[in-house]
Design a protein around this motif. Sequence first.
Motif, PDB file in Angstrom:
ATOM      1  N   ILE A  90       0.855  -1.186   0.000  1.00  0.00           N
ATOM      2  CA  ILE A  90       0.000   0.000   0.000  1.00  0.00           C
ATOM      3  C   ILE A  90       0.889   1.234   0.000  1.00  0.00           C
ATOM      4  O   ILE A  90       1.828   1.328   0.776  1.00  0.00           O
ATOM      5  N   ILE A  97      -3.370   0.151  -3.705  1.00  0.00           N
ATOM      6  CA  ILE A  97      -3.197  -1.143  -3.059  1.00  0.00           C
ATOM      7  C   ILE A  97      -2.759  -2.078  -4.177  1.00  0.00           C
ATOM      8  O   ILE A  97      -3.549  -2.441  -5.046  1.00  0.00           O
ATOM      9  N   ALA A 108      -6.933  -7.295   0.196  1.00  0.00           N
ATOM     10  CA  ALA A 108      -7.022  -5.994  -0.482  1.00  0.00           C
ATOM     11  C   ALA A 108      -8.352  -5.308  -0.166  1.00  0.00           C
ATOM     12  O   ALA A 108      -8.396  -4.096   0.074  1.00  0.00           O
ATOM     13  N   SER A 141      -8.722  -1.815   2.013  1.00  0.00           N
ATOM     14  CA  SER A 141      -9.416  -0.607   1.557  1.00  0.00           C
ATOM     15  C   SER A 141     -10.401  -0.122   2.616  1.00  0.00           C
ATOM     16  O   SER A 141     -10.541   1.087   2.839  1.00  0.00           O
TER      17      SER A 141
END
Length: 188
Positions: free
Chosen positions: A102, A129, A165, A169
């Motif tokens: 990230i 990401i 992922a 987020s």
Amino acid sequence: MFIIAGLGNPSREYEKTRHNVGFEAIDLLADKLLVNLTDKKHRACCGIGMIGTEKVILSKPQTYMNLSGESIGSMADYYKVEPDHIIVICDDINLEEGQLRIRAKGSAGGHNGLKSIINHLGSQEFLRIRVGVGEKPKEMDLADYVLGRFPKAQEALMEDAYKAAAEASIMVVEDGADAAMNLYNRKK
């Protein structure tokens, strides 16, 4: 408001390819947040949901990878979302399969989808990401590699990476980029 965009290529022929890891992560995130990606706006499949008290737009640009910025730039302009409230999930051949990295900002690093987004936003200040898909074999063409599928033996590893992922987020929106980077930017 945040835009969370997963990069990939539309159509069945590209499903489950290395280049489509962003689409895979967005599909999992949409399921988790109960968001239907049925709106066809800004040359994307998108839907609006909530992460905590923050409104989020989930997006799968349908412009093909190299033109992703057309869709994301249009969406950012329409909804008045600043680059620092845009999260992009994409593949990375410089990371081992399943590894996440990230970054709050930076260059395209040779990724044409990110290059397009930078050009259309006029900024490198959006969060990425990156999901590792592994280094291409020396004898293989890069396009053939990223448009290829993962071997069966790596499918479970990649499913875990898509889930990570999606979770990353959510963490960026709820707790900030630093918290997500501290948790996910570790070598496996």
